[in-house]
Design a protein around this motif. Structure first.
Motif, PDB file in Angstrom:
ATOM      1  N   UNK A 482       0.826  -1.206   0.000  1.00 43.35           N
ATOM      2  CA  UNK A 482       0.000   0.000   0.000  1.00 43.35           C
ATOM      3  C   UNK A 482       0.863   1.259   0.000  1.00 43.35           C
ATOM      4  N   UNK A 483       1.966   1.232   0.731  1.00 42.90           N
ATOM      5  CA  UNK A 483       2.841   2.406   0.784  1.00 42.90           C
ATOM      6  C   UNK A 483       3.488   2.686  -0.569  1.00 42.90           C
ATOM      7  N   UNK A 484       4.019   1.605  -1.217  1.00 45.86           N
ATOM      8  CA  UNK A 484       4.670   1.790  -2.517  1.00 45.86           C
ATOM      9  C   UNK A 484       3.669   2.170  -3.602  1.00 45.86           C
ATOM     10  N   UNK A 502      -3.398   4.954   0.844  1.00 41.91           N
ATOM     11  CA  UNK A 502      -2.828   5.079   2.189  1.00 41.91           C
ATOM     12  C   UNK A 502      -3.864   4.724   3.254  1.00 41.91           C
ATOM     13  N   UNK A 503      -5.107   5.159   3.024  1.00 41.01           N
ATOM     14  CA  UNK A 503      -6.161   4.822   3.979  1.00 41.01           C
ATOM     15  C   UNK A 503      -6.409   3.316   4.012  1.00 41.01           C
ATOM     16  N   UNK A 520       1.941   6.005   7.412  1.00 39.39           N
ATOM     17  CA  UNK A 520       1.636   7.330   7.966  1.00 39.39           C
ATOM     18  C   UNK A 520       2.639   8.381   7.488  1.00 39.39           C
ATOM     19  N   UNK A 521       3.904   8.026   7.424  1.00 42.88           N
ATOM     20  CA  UNK A 521       4.920   8.980   6.982  1.00 42.88           C
ATOM     21  C   UNK A 521       4.706   9.387   5.528  1.00 42.88           C
ATOM     22  N   UNK A 522       4.432   8.391   4.640  1.00 41.00           N
ATOM     23  CA  UNK A 522       4.191   8.712   3.233  1.00 41.00           C
ATOM     24  C   UNK A 522       2.946   9.569   3.063  1.00 41.00           C
ATOM     25  N   UNK A 523       1.937   9.268   3.852  1.00 44.63           N
ATOM     26  CA  UNK A 523       0.704  10.061   3.788  1.00 44.63           C
ATOM     27  C   UNK A 523       0.953  11.490   4.291  1.00 44.63           C
ATOM     28  N   UNK A 524       1.780  11.607   5.349  1.00 44.94           N
ATOM     29  CA  UNK A 524       2.099  12.940   5.870  1.00 44.94           C
ATOM     30  C   UNK A 524       2.864  13.769   4.845  1.00 44.94           C
ATOM     31  N   UNK A 525       3.792  13.159   4.125  1.00 45.35           N
ATOM     32  CA  UNK A 525       4.518  13.883   3.077  1.00 45.35           C
ATOM     33  C   UNK A 525       3.581  14.352   1.969  1.00 45.35           C
ATOM     34  N   UNK A 526       2.579  13.519   1.649  1.00 44.34           N
ATOM     35  CA  UNK A 526       1.596  13.915   0.642  1.00 44.34           C
ATOM     36  C   UNK A 526       0.818  15.140   1.092  1.00 44.34           C
ATOM     37  N   UNK A 543       2.783   8.369  13.038  1.00 40.78           N
ATOM     38  CA  UNK A 543       3.907   7.566  12.554  1.00 40.78           C
ATOM     39  C   UNK A 543       4.895   7.270  13.679  1.00 40.78           C
ATOM     40  N   UNK A 544       5.283   8.281  14.451  1.00 35.07           N
ATOM     41  CA  UNK A 544       6.252   8.055  15.522  1.00 35.07           C
ATOM     42  C   UNK A 544       5.619   7.312  16.691  1.00 35.07           C
ATOM     43  N   UNK A 545       4.314   7.376  16.823  1.00 30.15           N
ATOM     44  CA  UNK A 545       3.652   6.589  17.859  1.00 30.15           C
ATOM     45  C   UNK A 545       3.608   5.119  17.479  1.00 30.15           C
TER      46      UNK A 545
END
Length: 630
Positions: A482-484, A502-503, A520-526, A543-545
């Protein structure tokens, strides 16, 4: 006499010795007795002979090895049309029966020496009882259960009882339940039940429907609990059921199950101790895991899985020297060949410590035995090390080929080989490897995902989407897909499609999965690129949690805050990243070769003295030079 009323039915009794040579005197006596019986029998006309082989043992001449406790086998050839149940055997006196059996015939009870009983055990777990009487003989075969009351040991017997027999005599099992009328099943029946339960568990992991998955999992769990109830001393059902409970995150139940299993088996099953130790490692209880691994080795000093798991635990804790010593100890305990996984772990440790020559030595030694040659883990790790060292291409290809020869469906070998060919620019060879590996491993998502990324780099977006879609169907919980896929759609300016992917990845993620931080990180960058800073900040927090040790998530969040002019906040985030980061430092002069490192205190003291004398000689020469100059 009985032969005047009953037709002759028993023609002969043949003795088939199992590992014991029949003496000449016993053979002569047997022939004489049979000759006397034939001469005394009436010569009456009989119908056509009908052969009937009746024996509770293995078929004669089947080529099976008999158990050492089987002294003989009897074959009867029936000479009439009557069934074996109605035909009466011929009279054999007690001395003749004793000569046939070549054993001392004990009495059933005191004062009844004329009614001896001989019990014969056979490989199938049945019991045969032969009774003989001087003047009239009977032969009966009784199939008894392994724990039948007629076969219970007498009070005068000094033979040790198993825990199951002891529990049966007390009337209660290890959990306090009544064992009245309960009998231990045959091993073949228990093996079949365990096989069916294991296949049901595997099928439950492969079905797509959640309802079918839950139903099959319940059936497998019920079958395994029935196996435990049937034979509490068999540790296989405990291990399989424990894995199912761990997969469902029912850790307390799994721990209680392992505890009960170790108590029931009297602590002699190393597989139970190792499974319990792996659960302790998963839950972060390192001291308990060490004790359990030690208990597994005490139960069986040749249990390679305990050495392997314990070594990995110490390596993860940064104790590289202790991990090396444990693996070397396991190799010595599993000689002459040793476990291939222990050799592979030592070689990988040497490669990580920048000791490629030592790693090659362990790889080479691990592949010398027949077990190591068939282990694709050694060949795959060896090939990956040579790829990192940029060795000869022919050598690397040969190592990958050896790995596929030992395991033709190894998805790890296909993936690493295809990625290496892709890095060299051999697109056609990489595509062929991806295609073959995906066809052989339909439930694997990593192969089509890597294949899709290669197709994207070549500009084949539709083919990449088809492969991503195939990977997501093969394993929806593989979050890297899903991330890629979402990142590819983001690069193609399909923002809404990327958000949806991402969802989907967040929804498909297992609870408390660390890989969720990547989504979460890839979605945050988007969202950061789209200007949704508040949403991006919340996604970075998620993401960090999910994974506090994810350094890319911390650094990306800090960079966003720094671009917004919040320098203090960015410094705090970088500080948090350094606090969560685990730095493992290898010991000085570390080596995996025991002969080079384990030389004792005397050699180290001599080495220190040698260095001191060299330094002293240098100072003395310098002093003499200064004196001459003066």
């Amino acid at each position: 006499m009985w032969c005047r009323d009953v037709s002759f039915s028993l023609k002969c009794i043949e003795l088939l010795p199992c590992g014991r040579r029949q003496t000449e005197s016993t053979t002569t006596s047997l022939q004489e007795q049979l000759r006397e019986v034939r001469n005394s029998s009436p010569r009456t006309s009989r119908p056509a002979r009908q052969k009937h082989f009746f024996s509770p043992f293995y078929p004669l001449g089947a080529g099976r090895a008999t158990s050492p406790h089987i002294k003989f086998q009897i074959r009867t050839v029936m000479g009439s049309a009557r069934s074996p149940a109605t035909a009466k055997p011929r009279t054999l006196s007690q001395p003749v029966l004793a000569g046939l059996l070549n054993v001392n015939v004990p009495a059933v009870a005191r004062g009844r020496a004329r009614h001896p009983t001989v019990r014969i055990s056979n490989p199938r777990g049945t019991r045969a009882t032969a009774t003989a009487e001087d003047g009239e003989a009977k032969r009966s075969v009784v199939i008894l259960s392994e724990y039948d009351e007629r076969l219970a040991p007498s009070a005068q017997s000094n033979a040790p009882l198993s825990s199951y027999q002891a529990a049966g005599q007390s009337g209660r099992d290890v959990e306090g339940r009544s064992l009245a009328g309960k009998r231990k099943p045959l091993k073949i029946n228990l093996d079949l039940a365990l096989y069916r339960a294991r296949q049901t568990r595997i099928q439950s992991n492969r079905v797509a429907s959640s309802k079918d998955r839950a139903r099959l999992a319940r059936e497998a769990e019920q079958s395994l609990r029935q196996c435990i109830e049937a034979d509490p001393e068999d540790g296989r059902a405990y291990v399989i059921l424990g894995k199912m409970l761990i997969q469902k995150r029912r850790y307390e139940e799994a721990e209680a199950l392992y505890d009960s299993g170790c108590a029931t088996t009297k602590g002699v099953n190393p597989y139970l101790w190792t499974a319990w130790a792996n659960l302790a490692v998963k839950r972060g209880n390192v001291p308990l895991a060490r004790k359990l691994f030690d208990a597994a080795i005490v139960a069986s000093s040749r249990h390679a899985a305990a050495y392997h798991g314990w070594g990995l635990l110490e390596k993860g804790q940064g104790n590289f020297t202790k991990a090396r010593d444990i693996w070397i100890r396991g190799i010595d305990a599993t000689r002459p060949e040793g476990s291939p996984y222990l050799f592979q772990s030592l070689a990988v440790l040497a490669a990580e410590m920048n000791k490629p020559d030592e790693a090659r030595r362990w790889f080479r030694e691990g592949t010398l035995g027949s077990t190591g040659k068939e282990s694709h883990a050694i060949w795959h790790a060896w090939a990956c090390m040579e790829v990192k060292e940029e060795s000869d291409e022919l050598t690397i290809r040969q190592l990958f080929q050896n790995g596929l020869k030992s395991s033709p469906k190894s998805r790890y070998t296909f993936l690493s080989w295809a990625l290496w060919e892709k890095g060299l620019g051999n697109v056609h060879q990489a595509r062929a490897l991806f295609k073959k590996g995906t066809a052989l491993n339909r439930s694997d998502a990593a192969l089509p995902q890597a294949w899709a990324l290669m197709e994207e780099s070549l500009g084949n977006l539709e083919e990449a989407r088809r492969l991503f879609r195939k990977a997501s169907r093969a394993d929806p919980k593989h979050l890297y897909v899903w991330q890629a896929w979402g990142c590819m759609e983001q690069r193609a300016n399909n923002v809404e499609e990327a958000r949806e992917l991402f969802q989907q990845g967040v929804w498909a993620a297992p609870p408390r999965a660390k890989a969720t931080s990547l989504v979460f990180q890839a979605w945050a960058l988007l969202e950061q690129n789209e200007g949704n800073l508040e949403l991006a900040r919340e996604l970075y927090k998620c993401a960090v949690k999910a994974n506090p040790q994810s350094e890319p998530s911390w650094l990306a969040w800090a960079q966003m805050e720094e671009e917004l002019g919040l320098y203090n906040r960015a410094a705090e985030l970088r500080n948090f990243s350094m606090q969560e980061k685990q730095i493992v430092q290898a010991p000085a002069n570390f080596t995996t070769i025991k002969s080079m490192d384990d030389q004792g205190l005397l050699s180290k003291a001599l080495e220190t003295l040698g260095k001191w004398f060299e330094r002293y000689d240098g100072l003395e020469d310098e002093y003499e030079a200064r004196t001459n100059d003066a």
